[in-house]
Enzyme design. Structure first.
Site, PDB file in Angstrom:
ATOM      1  N   ASP A   1       0.868  -1.180   0.000  1.00 17.68           N
ATOM      2  CA  ASP A   1       0.000   0.000   0.000  1.00 17.68           C
ATOM      3  C   ASP A   1       0.906   1.231   0.000  1.00 17.68           C
ATOM      4  O   ASP A   1       1.512   1.573   1.018  1.00 17.68           O
ATOM      5  CB  ASP A   1      -0.908  -0.024   1.232  1.00 17.68           C
ATOM      6  CG  ASP A   1      -1.867   1.156   1.278  1.00 17.68           C
ATOM      7  OD1 ASP A   1      -2.066   1.804   0.231  1.00 17.68           O
ATOM      8  OD2 ASP A   1      -2.414   1.428   2.364  1.00 17.68           O
TER       9      ASP A   1
ATOM     10  N   ASN B   1       2.288   8.722  -0.251  1.00 16.88           N
ATOM     11  CA  ASN B   1       3.116   9.754  -0.874  1.00 16.88           C
ATOM     12  C   ASN B   1       4.601   9.560  -0.580  1.00 16.88           C
ATOM     13  O   ASN B   1       5.445   9.779  -1.444  1.00 16.88           O
ATOM     14  CB  ASN B   1       2.665  11.131  -0.402  1.00 16.88           C
ATOM     15  CG  ASN B   1       1.311  11.503  -0.967  1.00 16.88           C
ATOM     16  OD1 ASN B   1       1.076  11.352  -2.155  1.00 16.88           O
ATOM     17  ND2 ASN B   1       0.406  11.974  -0.125  1.00 16.88           N
ATOM     18  N   THR B   2       4.936   9.159   0.635  1.00 14.73           N
ATOM     19  CA  THR B   2       6.347   8.988   0.996  1.00 14.73           C
ATOM     20  C   THR B   2       6.648   7.631   1.631  1.00 14.73           C
ATOM     21  O   THR B   2       7.794   7.204   1.660  1.00 14.73           O
ATOM     22  CB  THR B   2       6.806  10.081   1.982  1.00 14.73           C
ATOM     23  OG1 THR B   2       5.995  10.021   3.168  1.00 14.73           O
ATOM     24  CG2 THR B   2       6.682  11.459   1.354  1.00 14.73           C
ATOM     25  N   ARG B   3       5.627   6.957   2.142  1.00 16.67           N
ATOM     26  CA  ARG B   3       5.830   5.708   2.876  1.00 16.67           C
ATOM     27  C   ARG B   3       5.033   4.576   2.246  1.00 16.67           C
ATOM     28  O   ARG B   3       4.026   4.788   1.556  1.00 16.67           O
ATOM     29  CB  ARG B   3       5.403   5.876   4.340  1.00 16.67           C
ATOM     30  CG  ARG B   3       6.060   7.041   5.058  1.00 16.67           C
ATOM     31  CD  ARG B   3       7.465   6.725   5.501  1.00 16.67           C
ATOM     32  NE  ARG B   3       7.462   5.950   6.743  1.00 16.67           N
ATOM     33  CZ  ARG B   3       8.561   5.394   7.251  1.00 16.67           C
ATOM     34  NH1 ARG B   3       9.711   5.477   6.610  1.00 16.67           N
ATOM     35  NH2 ARG B   3       8.504   4.724   8.399  1.00 16.67           N
ATOM     36  N   VAL B   4       5.499   3.361   2.506  1.00 16.76           N
ATOM     37  CA  VAL B   4       4.835   2.152   2.009  1.00 16.76           C
ATOM     38  C   VAL B   4       4.465   1.266   3.188  1.00 16.76           C
ATOM     39  O   VAL B   4       5.290   1.021   4.074  1.00 16.76           O
ATOM     40  CB  VAL B   4       5.760   1.364   1.051  1.00 16.76           C
ATOM     41  CG1 VAL B   4       5.074   0.076   0.592  1.00 16.76           C
ATOM     42  CG2 VAL B   4       6.158   2.206  -0.143  1.00 16.76           C
ATOM     43  N   LYS B   5       3.219   0.791   3.202  1.00 15.51           N
ATOM     44  CA  LYS B   5       2.817  -0.238   4.149  1.00 15.51           C
ATOM     45  C   LYS B   5       2.926  -1.583   3.441  1.00 15.51           C
ATOM     46  O   LYS B   5       2.366  -1.768   2.364  1.00 15.51           O
ATOM     47  CB  LYS B   5       1.379  -0.021   4.627  1.00 15.51           C
ATOM     48  CG  LYS B   5       1.180   1.198   5.486  1.00 15.51           C
ATOM     49  CD  LYS B   5      -0.279   1.331   5.892  1.00 15.51           C
ATOM     50  CE  LYS B   5      -0.521   2.598   6.709  1.00 15.51           C
ATOM     51  NZ  LYS B   5      -1.953   2.763   7.044  1.00 15.51           N
TER      52      LYS B   5
ATOM     53  N   ASP C   1      -7.692   3.213  -2.533  1.00 19.17           N
ATOM     54  CA  ASP C   1      -7.877   2.853  -1.127  1.00 19.17           C
ATOM     55  C   ASP C   1      -9.351   2.590  -0.833  1.00 19.17           C
ATOM     56  O   ASP C   1      -9.693   1.671  -0.090  1.00 19.17           O
ATOM     57  CB  ASP C   1      -7.322   3.944  -0.207  1.00 19.17           C
ATOM     58  CG  ASP C   1      -7.822   5.341  -0.553  1.00 19.17           C
ATOM     59  OD1 ASP C   1      -8.340   5.558  -1.679  1.00 19.17           O
ATOM     60  OD2 ASP C   1      -7.686   6.237   0.299  1.00 19.17           O
TER      61      ASP C   1
END
EC number: 2.7.1.33
Length: 243
Positions: A6, A9-13, A95
């Protein structure tokens, strides 16, 4: 095992599911996505992956991930386990598509309102026929605090805090009362609107502010902090079993 990505903008889960059980979960910078996918695939027997991106991920990174593991890219052409009756389906966020998929599978043949409390508050409704009808988009908790600070000359920027009393007797306590009580009463009011229209309504709360808001909203709501990840797992399974 399935790999769920997932991308924000700057992070990935990232999550690893074994059947429908969440086994691992972590968050990292978007620039690390290829190396992190490689690590997880080296460690686990990953049979497939799905990626949902609300921000642009370069074609190069997508290609490198596809070289590591079979990949489903969630977009508006992806097969989904519900009927999308949104009037502008190409504008529906990935999402929200994932949330609707989770709702249909976890609460079949029920009227479900999914409330995603993140940067924005989204309300998504799926009826008992498995049809996604739409919902609403509203400013999230942090955004409301920031708006009061950014659009006034003297109001301070505060972090979310449960108000001690609904009557704020200082500027700080008045802001907390206005933001938190205002948002909670907005959510309760929208839930009531749906309850008037649709019987036997199931309400799901998810997103980053789930735990904070669940304490205020209390009874009658199912808290699922990982509902987007669960929805992506559902869509991946749906695509691999319906080829």
């Amino acid at each position: 095992m399935n790999l769920i990505l997932d991308v924000g903008n700057t992070r990935v889960k990232l999550a690893v599911f074994k059947e429908d059980t969440l086994m691992e979960q972590e968050v990292f910078d978007k620039e690390e996505i290829v190396s992190e996918v490689q690590k997880k695939c080296n460690k686990n027997k990953i049979s497939g992956a799905i990626i949902s991106s609300v921000a642009k991920l370069s074609d190069d990174k997508i290609k490198k991930i596809e070289e590591i593991v079979p990949l489903v890219i969630l977009n508006h052409a992806t097969k989904i386990p519900f009927v999308n009756k949104y009037a502008t389906p190409t504008t529906l966020g990935v999402d929200r598509i994932a949330l609707a998929a989770a709702a249909v599978v976890k609460y079949p043949k029920q009227n479900v309102l999914v409330i995603d409390a993140g940067t924005c508050i989204t309300f998504d409704f799926i009826n008992e026929k498995g049809e996604f009808l739409g919902g609403a988009i509203s400013p999230g908790l942090k955004m409301r605090y920031e708006a009061l600070h950014n659009y006034t000359a003297k109001l301070p920027l505060l972090s979310a805090e449960i108000p001690k009393n609904f009557i704020g007797d200082t500027t700080v306590s008045a802001i907390h009362s206005g933001v938190v009580n205002g948002l909670c009463n907005e959510i309760k009011g929208i839930i009531h609107q749906y309850q008037q229209e649709f019987y036997n309504l199931t309400v799901v709360l998810t997103g980053g502010d789930t735990n904070f808001l669940a304490k205020q909203l209390k009874n009658g709501i199912f808290a699922h902090p990982n509902f987007v990840l669960e929805g992506l797992q559902t869509i991946l399974n749906y695509n691999t079993t319906n080829d």
